[in-house]
Design an enzyme around this catalytic site. Structure first.
Site, PDB file in Angstrom:
ATOM      1  N   ARG A  22      10.737  -2.207  10.594  1.00 29.02           N
ATOM      2  CA  ARG A  22       9.718  -1.681  11.500  1.00 29.02           C
ATOM      3  C   ARG A  22       9.544  -2.622  12.688  1.00 29.02           C
ATOM      4  NH1 ARG A  22       4.420  -0.022   8.104  1.00 29.02           N
ATOM      5  NH2 ARG A  22       3.485  -1.058   9.884  1.00 29.02           N
ATOM      6  N   ARG A  73      11.161  -7.022   4.870  1.00 27.91           N
ATOM      7  CA  ARG A  73      10.990  -5.629   4.448  1.00 27.91           C
ATOM      8  C   ARG A  73      11.942  -4.702   5.205  1.00 27.91           C
ATOM      9  NH1 ARG A  73       5.001  -3.037   4.416  1.00 27.91           N
ATOM     10  NH2 ARG A  73       5.051  -3.217   6.682  1.00 27.91           N
ATOM     11  N   ARG A  80      -9.825   1.929   8.742  1.00 30.48           N
ATOM     12  CA  ARG A  80      -9.386   0.564   8.990  1.00 30.48           C
ATOM     13  C   ARG A  80     -10.444  -0.250   9.731  1.00 30.48           C
ATOM     14  NH1 ARG A  80      -3.512   1.028   8.674  1.00 30.48           N
ATOM     15  NH2 ARG A  80      -2.473  -0.946   9.045  1.00 30.48           N
ATOM     16  N   ARG A 108      -1.407  -8.594  13.103  1.00 28.20           N
ATOM     17  CA  ARG A 108      -1.912  -7.548  12.201  1.00 28.20           C
ATOM     18  C   ARG A 108      -2.816  -8.150  11.122  1.00 28.20           C
ATOM     19  NH1 ARG A 108       3.511  -5.087  10.472  1.00 28.20           N
ATOM     20  NH2 ARG A 108       2.293  -3.804   9.040  1.00 28.20           N
ATOM     21  N   LYS A 156       0.833  -1.220   0.000  1.00 22.45           N
ATOM     22  CA  LYS A 156       0.000   0.000   0.000  1.00 22.45           C
ATOM     23  C   LYS A 156       0.863   1.264   0.000  1.00 22.45           C
ATOM     24  CE  LYS A 156      -2.477  -0.780   3.741  1.00 22.45           C
ATOM     25  NZ  LYS A 156      -1.971  -2.108   4.117  1.00 22.45           N
TER      26      LYS A 156
HETATM   27  P1  AMP Z   1       0.538   0.879   8.685  1.00 22.07           P
HETATM   28  O1  AMP Z   1       1.754   1.714   8.526  1.00 22.07           O
HETATM   29  O2  AMP Z   1      -0.635   1.371   7.867  1.00 22.07           O
HETATM   30  O3  AMP Z   1       0.789  -0.597   8.487  1.00 22.07           O
HETATM   31  O4  AMP Z   1       0.054   1.062  10.221  1.00 22.07           O
HETATM   32  C1  AMP Z   1       0.885   0.642  11.276  1.00 22.07           C
HETATM   33  C2  AMP Z   1       0.082   0.571  12.557  1.00 22.07           C
HETATM   34  O5  AMP Z   1      -0.434   1.873  12.881  1.00 22.07           O
HETATM   35  C3  AMP Z   1      -1.142  -0.339  12.538  1.00 22.07           C
HETATM   36  O6  AMP Z   1      -0.806  -1.706  12.770  1.00 22.07           O
HETATM   37  C4  AMP Z   1      -1.981   0.268  13.646  1.00 22.07           C
HETATM   38  O7  AMP Z   1      -1.476  -0.087  14.917  1.00 22.07           O
HETATM   39  C5  AMP Z   1      -1.721   1.762  13.468  1.00 22.07           C
HETATM   40  N1  AMP Z   1      -2.705   2.362  12.540  1.00 22.07           N
HETATM   41  C6  AMP Z   1      -2.474   2.892  11.317  1.00 22.07           C
HETATM   42  N2  AMP Z   1      -3.607   3.359  10.762  1.00 22.07           N
HETATM   43  C7  AMP Z   1      -4.595   3.102  11.669  1.00 22.07           C
HETATM   44  C8  AMP Z   1      -6.010   3.316  11.677  1.00 22.07           C
HETATM   45  N3  AMP Z   1      -6.647   3.875  10.641  1.00 22.07           N
HETATM   46  N4  AMP Z   1      -6.691   2.937  12.785  1.00 22.07           N
HETATM   47  C9  AMP Z   1      -6.080   2.391  13.842  1.00 22.07           C
HETATM   48  N5  AMP Z   1      -4.758   2.132  13.891  1.00 22.07           N
HETATM   49  C10 AMP Z   1      -4.025   2.471  12.811  1.00 22.07           C
END
Ligand code: AMP
Length: 217
Positions: free
Chosen positions: A161, A127, A88, A172, A13
């Protein structure tokens, strides 16, 4: 255009969002990146989010929705945006609908990136991400940087990460299936969903995505 990008962790993404946002001249808004920026700056919001992120859980809606809305209200997002990682869950999708309605605007498309689960785990475990720009993503086997630990694009340090460990990735994925996937049906009912395969080279997936966005439905 106003676009939402959906897909499991590891679907690409962030990478696709950066290319698509550039092609479409709209800002790329990633709630994950906003949280990580808050954590590295040591803000109160970052402190609230960190434990949830480290455990692979969603950050509570009370924190997330306000942060996402603030970002969408910035001047660069007036004529469109590409949302990556938001909404989400269904309540975030409903909150987004309310906010868009108040501004008398609508989403144009929800791009759903599909990728098999075993591929997701392989992609995430290897990654490596650039500290200077999270759109610069490498992989220890599939997309090695020329020099280990250094970003080819800007020379930034590459890191893994904290939430990319195998256990957290499984959590996740579970969260994705139970909480995020239902938004695809929510948006399907509005006729917005365009599903594409996220397998193949980055530029092939970008081309597929651009075609899907040009399609009427
Ligand atoms: P990402 O970088 O999109 O994979 O997001 C990393 C982490 O940030 C996720 O596993 C959640 O813990 C948190 N996170 C990101 N976006 C959201 C969202 N819209 N709602 C809740 N938690 C989020």
């Amino acid at each position: 255009m106003r676009i939402v990008l959906v897909g499991p962790p590891g679907a690409g993404k962030g990478t696709q969002a950066a290319f698509l946002a550039k092609n479409l001249s709209i800002p790329h808004i990633s709630t994950g990146d906003l949280f990580r920026a808050n954590i590295s700056q040591g803000t109160e919001l970052g402190k609230q989010a960190k434990a949830f992120m480290d455990a692979g859980n969603l950050v509570p809606d009370e924190v997330t929705i306000g942060m996402a809305k603030d970002r969408m209200e910035q001047p660069d997002a007036v004529n469109g945006f590409l949302l990556d990682g938001f909404p989400r869950n269904v309540s975030q999708a409903e909150a987004l609908d309310v906010a868009l309605k108040a501004d008398e605007v609508k989403l144009d498309a929800v791009l759903d990136l599909e990728v098999p689960e075993d591929e997701v785990v392989k992609r995430i475990a290897g990654r490596r991400i650039c500290r200077k720009d999270s759109a610069h993503v490498f992989h220890v086997s599939y997309n090695q940087p020329k020099q280990e630990g250094v970003c080819d694009v800007c020379g930034g340090e590459l890191y893994q990460r904290e939430d990319d460990s195998e256990d957290t990735v499984r959590k996740r994925l579970e969260v994705y299936h139970t909480q995020t996937e239902p938004i695809i049906d929510y948006y399907r009912a509005q006729g917005l969903v365009r599903t594409i395969s996220a397998l193949g080279k980055v530029d092939e997936v970008t081309a597929r995505a651009m075609d899907a966005l040009k399609r009427d439905k």
